[in-house]
Write a protein that holds these residues in place. Sequence first.
Motif, short mmCIF file in Angstrom:
data_model
loop_
_atom_site.label_atom_id
_atom_site.label_comp_id
_atom_site.label_asym_id
_atom_site.label_seq_id
_atom_site.Cartn_x
_atom_site.Cartn_y
_atom_site.Cartn_z
N TYR A 28 0.83 -1.20 0.00
CA TYR A 28 0.00 0.00 0.00
C TYR A 28 0.87 1.26 0.00
O TYR A 28 0.63 2.21 -0.74
N TRP A 29 1.89 1.27 0.86
CA TRP A 29 2.77 2.44 0.93
C TRP A 29 3.57 2.60 -0.36
O TRP A 29 3.80 3.70 -0.83
N GLN A 30 4.00 1.46 -0.90
CA GLN A 30 4.73 1.53 -2.18
C GLN A 30 3.87 2.22 -3.24
O GLN A 30 4.34 3.08 -3.98
N ILE A 31 2.58 1.83 -3.27
CA ILE A 31 1.69 2.41 -4.28
C ILE A 31 1.51 3.91 -4.02
O ILE A 31 1.59 4.74 -4.93
N LEU A 32 1.31 4.24 -2.76
CA LEU A 32 1.07 5.65 -2.41
C LEU A 32 2.30 6.51 -2.76
O LEU A 32 2.18 7.60 -3.32
N ILE A 33 3.47 5.98 -2.45
CA ILE A 33 4.70 6.72 -2.75
C ILE A 33 4.84 6.87 -4.27
O ILE A 33 5.12 7.98 -4.78
N ALA A 34 4.59 5.78 -4.99
CA ALA A 34 4.69 5.83 -6.46
C ALA A 34 3.72 6.87 -7.01
O ALA A 34 4.04 7.65 -7.91
N PHE A 35 2.53 6.91 -6.42
CA PHE A 35 1.49 7.84 -6.87
C PHE A 35 1.98 9.30 -6.70
O PHE A 35 1.89 10.11 -7.62
N CYS A 36 2.51 9.59 -5.52
CA CYS A 36 2.95 10.97 -5.26
C CYS A 36 4.15 11.33 -6.14
O CYS A 36 4.20 12.43 -6.72
N LEU A 37 5.10 10.40 -6.24
CA LEU A 37 6.28 10.67 -7.07
C LEU A 37 5.86 10.91 -8.52
O LEU A 37 6.42 11.78 -9.22
N ALA A 38 4.85 10.15 -8.97
CA ALA A 38 4.41 10.27 -10.36
C ALA A 38 3.83 11.67 -10.62
O ALA A 38 4.03 12.24 -11.69
N ILE A 39 3.12 12.21 -9.63
CA ILE A 39 2.55 13.55 -9.81
C ILE A 39 3.69 14.56 -10.00
O ILE A 39 3.70 15.36 -10.93
N VAL A 40 4.68 14.44 -9.12
CA VAL A 40 5.82 15.36 -9.20
C VAL A 40 6.53 15.18 -10.55
O VAL A 40 6.84 16.15 -11.26
N PHE A 41 6.73 13.93 -10.92
CA PHE A 41 7.43 13.63 -12.17
C PHE A 41 6.67 14.20 -13.37
O PHE A 41 7.24 14.83 -14.26
N GLY A 42 5.34 13.98 -13.37
CA GLY A 42 4.50 14.44 -14.48
C GLY A 42 4.54 15.95 -14.63
O GLY A 42 4.46 16.48 -15.74
N ILE A 43 4.65 16.65 -13.51
CA ILE A 43 4.69 18.12 -13.57
C ILE A 43 6.08 18.61 -14.00
O ILE A 43 6.22 19.43 -14.90
N LEU A 44 7.11 18.04 -13.36
CA LEU A 44 8.46 18.56 -13.58
C LEU A 44 9.12 18.06 -14.87
O LEU A 44 9.86 18.79 -15.51
N PHE A 45 8.87 16.80 -15.20
CA PHE A 45 9.59 16.22 -16.34
C PHE A 45 8.64 15.76 -17.44
O PHE A 45 8.66 14.61 -17.86
N LYS A 46 7.80 16.68 -17.87
CA LYS A 46 6.79 16.34 -18.89
C LYS A 46 7.40 15.60 -20.08
O LYS A 46 6.85 14.61 -20.57
N LYS A 54 1.70 9.99 -16.77
CA LYS A 54 1.16 10.33 -18.08
C LYS A 54 -0.10 11.20 -17.93
O LYS A 54 -0.25 12.22 -18.60
N LEU A 55 -0.94 10.79 -17.00
CA LEU A 55 -2.20 11.52 -16.79
C LEU A 55 -1.92 12.97 -16.38
O LEU A 55 -2.53 13.91 -16.89
N VAL A 56 -0.96 13.12 -15.47
CA VAL A 56 -0.65 14.48 -14.98
C VAL A 56 -0.05 15.31 -16.11
O VAL A 56 -0.43 16.47 -16.32
N ALA A 57 0.85 14.70 -16.89
CA ALA A 57 1.51 15.45 -17.96
C ALA A 57 0.51 15.88 -19.04
O ALA A 57 0.70 16.89 -19.71
N GLU A 58 -0.58 15.12 -19.18
CA GLU A 58 -1.55 15.42 -20.24
C GLU A 58 -2.53 16.53 -19.85
O GLU A 58 -3.23 17.07 -20.70
N GLN A 59 -2.63 16.83 -18.57
CA GLN A 59 -3.59 17.86 -18.14
C GLN A 59 -3.10 19.22 -18.59
O GLN A 59 -1.97 19.58 -18.34
N GLU A 60 -3.98 19.96 -19.28
CA GLU A 60 -3.53 21.29 -19.71
C GLU A 60 -3.57 22.25 -18.53
O GLU A 60 -2.61 22.42 -17.83
N ILE A 106 -14.11 17.45 -17.46
CA ILE A 106 -13.55 16.90 -16.22
C ILE A 106 -13.99 15.45 -16.00
O ILE A 106 -13.85 14.90 -14.92
N ASP A 107 -14.49 14.82 -17.06
CA ASP A 107 -15.01 13.48 -16.86
C ASP A 107 -13.96 12.46 -16.45
O ASP A 107 -14.16 11.64 -15.57
N ARG A 108 -12.81 12.54 -17.10
CA ARG A 108 -11.75 11.56 -16.79
C ARG A 108 -11.33 11.68 -15.33
O ARG A 108 -11.03 10.70 -14.67
N PHE A 109 -11.36 12.93 -14.86
CA PHE A 109 -10.98 13.20 -13.48
C PHE A 109 -12.03 12.62 -12.51
O PHE A 109 -11.70 11.90 -11.56
#
Length: 403
Positions: free
Chosen positions: A7-25, A198-204, A370-373
Amino acid sequence: MRKIELYWQILIAFCLAIVFGILFKNAVPYVSWMGVVFLKGLNMVIIPLIVSSMISGVVNIGDAKNLGRVGLKTMSYFILTSIVALFTGLILVNLIKPGVGAELGLHQNPLELSLTKVTFGDVLLNIVPSNIVKAMVENQILSIIFFSLLFGFFITKTEVKYKSILSEFFNAIFEVMMKLTMFIIKFTPLGIFGIIAKLVAEQENLGALFSRLGLYGLVVILGLVIHSGITLPLLIKIFAKVNPINHFKAVREPLLTAFSTSSSSATLPLTMEAVEHKSGVSNTISSFVLPLGATINMNGTALYELVAAMFIAQAYGIDLSFGQQLILVVTGLLASIGSAGIPMAGMVMMSVILSSVGLPLEGIGLILAIDRFLDMFRTTVNVWGDTCGAVIIAKSEGETLKI
Ligand code: ASP
């Protein structure tokens, strides 16, 4: 080194992915493949998992009387909780009225989306497959479930020698599928990292989106929070005498996966693993209730369909009578049953609801942005509802749980 819980692995991956998607599009294509492979892996096991679990579930439940009783309880739970979710949405949308005064500029032409117009009659007719292999190739889960239920049922009607071989056989296949599933589940953190980045990077421009559709989105989310945070926990507390928090802890991995993948079907392997091994529901009940639930029990989708339809009516200035709103409740229930457990399936079914009371189909364009969200939230509630159902039904059959 102590192993970090999945569970923690998933949560950490989730948070890191948000940061990654924003910073390294630009680097997202280098990681998004992990999400693709993970989803492929889950999809790979879904059909054999559903077939073997439904057949072994039905065979283990045994005779027609037991099957009828568990089936009736399961269907009653699905329908009643969906109706409560629909009324929760109906009350909120009438109180808050998010559509009144909403700006009517269509944001996307729904015609471009090639929305196929499905009627509930079509959904019902399609349950009976004309060719089971074709149904499997085309992922028609309801038809596959229908066939598996019949197949399992008629195993119980065969001679004793066949019955025991066949039930052993399907139980064994199911065991293998669960082991294979557990292997794929180990990769969930990597898969979710790929999907979310991917999802984060695609959000305009999320901010701009929310200023336009914020109130509508908030009503949907508020309804989902009430249903999943108050209604369902109360039900498991009262009917299963189980502490909802313990159950929530047991199923948080599938819930996070549902949120990330927006697909109840893709989440099913994780849901079955958690409900059986962590909540302690028997294999017999979980392998019957959960595949059925992932396909037809969608409390979150039902609530969303209703709020979305009412929002569209309000935005067009159309006053729906109480009777028409009740029609929306009924079609909302049917549409949620008919929606497949895949991303955005609920939105495709919007045409059923809108046409039931003569609302303009172009209205779908209003809510698309906002449907996908919202799909992430409603799918999580769909899966949570399935797991609560499995717990309640298991308890009513006299099982002792681990939670
Ligand atoms: N994505 C949802 C699910 O899989 C269905 C929907 O679109 O509402 O449960």
